[in-house]
Design an enzyme around this catalytic site. Structure first.
Site, PDB file in Angstrom:
ATOM      1  N   ASP A 165      -0.208   5.223   0.863  1.00  0.00           N
ATOM      2  CA  ASP A 165      -0.437   6.033   1.851  1.00  0.00           C
ATOM      3  C   ASP A 165      -0.509   5.493   3.396  1.00  0.00           C
ATOM      4  O   ASP A 165      -1.174   4.366   3.561  1.00  0.00           O
ATOM      5  CB  ASP A 165      -1.842   6.730   1.604  1.00  0.00           C
TER       6      ASP A 165
ATOM      7  N   SER B  43      -2.754   1.157  -4.679  1.00  0.00           N
ATOM      8  CA  SER B  43      -2.968   2.035  -3.900  1.00  0.00           C
ATOM      9  C   SER B  43      -4.341   2.774  -3.951  1.00  0.00           C
ATOM     10  O   SER B  43      -4.864   2.851  -5.337  1.00  0.00           O
ATOM     11  CB  SER B  43      -2.261   3.387  -3.948  1.00  0.00           C
TER      12      SER B  43
ATOM     13  N   ASP C  91       0.766  -1.193  -0.113  1.00  0.00           N
ATOM     14  CA  ASP C  91       0.099   0.042   0.113  1.00  0.00           C
ATOM     15  C   ASP C  91       0.725   1.143   0.044  1.00  0.00           C
ATOM     16  O   ASP C  91       2.133   1.219   0.360  1.00  0.00           O
ATOM     17  CB  ASP C  91      -0.838  -0.153   1.149  1.00  0.00           C
TER      18      ASP C  91
END
Length: 235
Positions: free
Chosen positions: A31, A119, A29
């Site tokens: 963020d 993402s 991932d």
């Protein structure tokens, strides 16, 4: 089995050590995992709506919002009118790799693993992170821009509309198939509820400074220190 290595690193449901070279893919991932911010929240800051957007982001990451796609559409709608220059400012002034990100990625690459960035964020940022870390594959969302400002919408892509948890899972499996490997040979790292579908498919699931729901389900939870603490699990 639950075991604790040095403080802040918890192992559940398998017995270490493992060999990093036994894995062939690591999926991240972005963020709050590879990077230090939630990009959508920081863009919203330019529109004076950070608190409103961040509250939705937090609820989505904790798994309190069932429809992730709709939650993202709501947040992106609140970005309408933000200039691209404001996104560039976020990129230049606020976005940083999380501690240990480069060291972990380089160690995985040296061990022969391919790298995947999946993402719920935006290509404006994922492309930069991809290039900085020399990541092999990416999937994320495209913000629609008109006359240099955001329209409050996202652009549909050939694979679908929004990269949510299910799309992350599909991309992990598709990348495994492309590489001719089994999902059990993949590692998946994330911090939010939308990472759980891909983490559930991987041979090793890793929660990084994650929400409680994610920590509980991951095989490794890094609760303090950098991303490269994952290397402590391997020989």
């Amino acid at each position: 089995m639950t075991a604790s290595l040095p403080p802040g690193l918890v192992i559940q449901n398998f017995t270490p050590p493992l060999c990093l070279a036994d894995f062939k893919l690591i999926a991240f991932d972005m963020d709050s995992t590879l990077i230090n911010i939630e990009c959508v929240d920081e863009i919203a800051d330019a529109a004076g709506r950070k608190a409103e957007v961040a509250a939705i982001t937090e609820a989505a990451m904790r798994g309190e919002i069932a429809d992730y796609k709709e939650s993202l559409r709501q947040r992106v709608a609140l970005l309408k009118g933000v200039p691209v220059s404001a996104m560039q400012k976020v990129l230049d002034e606020r976005l940083q790799l999380n501690p240990g990100a480069q060291a972990l990625v380089q160690a995985c690459q040296a061990a022969g693993l391919k790298t995947l960035l999946v993402s719920g964020g935006f290509t404006f940022f994922t492309d930069q992170v991809r290039d900085r870390l020399k990541i092999d594959f990416t999937r994320s969302n495209v913000l629609e821009v008109s006359n240099g400002v955001l329209t409050g919408r996202m652009v549909d892509q050939p694979w679908g509309d929004i990269c949510d948890g299910e799309e992350k899972r599909r991309m992990l499996l598709a990348t495994c198939a492309q590489l001719g490997i089994r999902p059990a040979q993949a590692i998946a790292m994330g911090d939010g509820a939308n990472d759980l579908p891909m983490m559930g498919e991987a041979g090793l699931s890793v929660a990084y400074h994650a929400k409680p729901k994610v920590r509980e389900q991951a095989m490794v939870a890094i609760n303090s220190g950098g991303l490269d603490r994952l290397l402590e699990v391997f020989v």
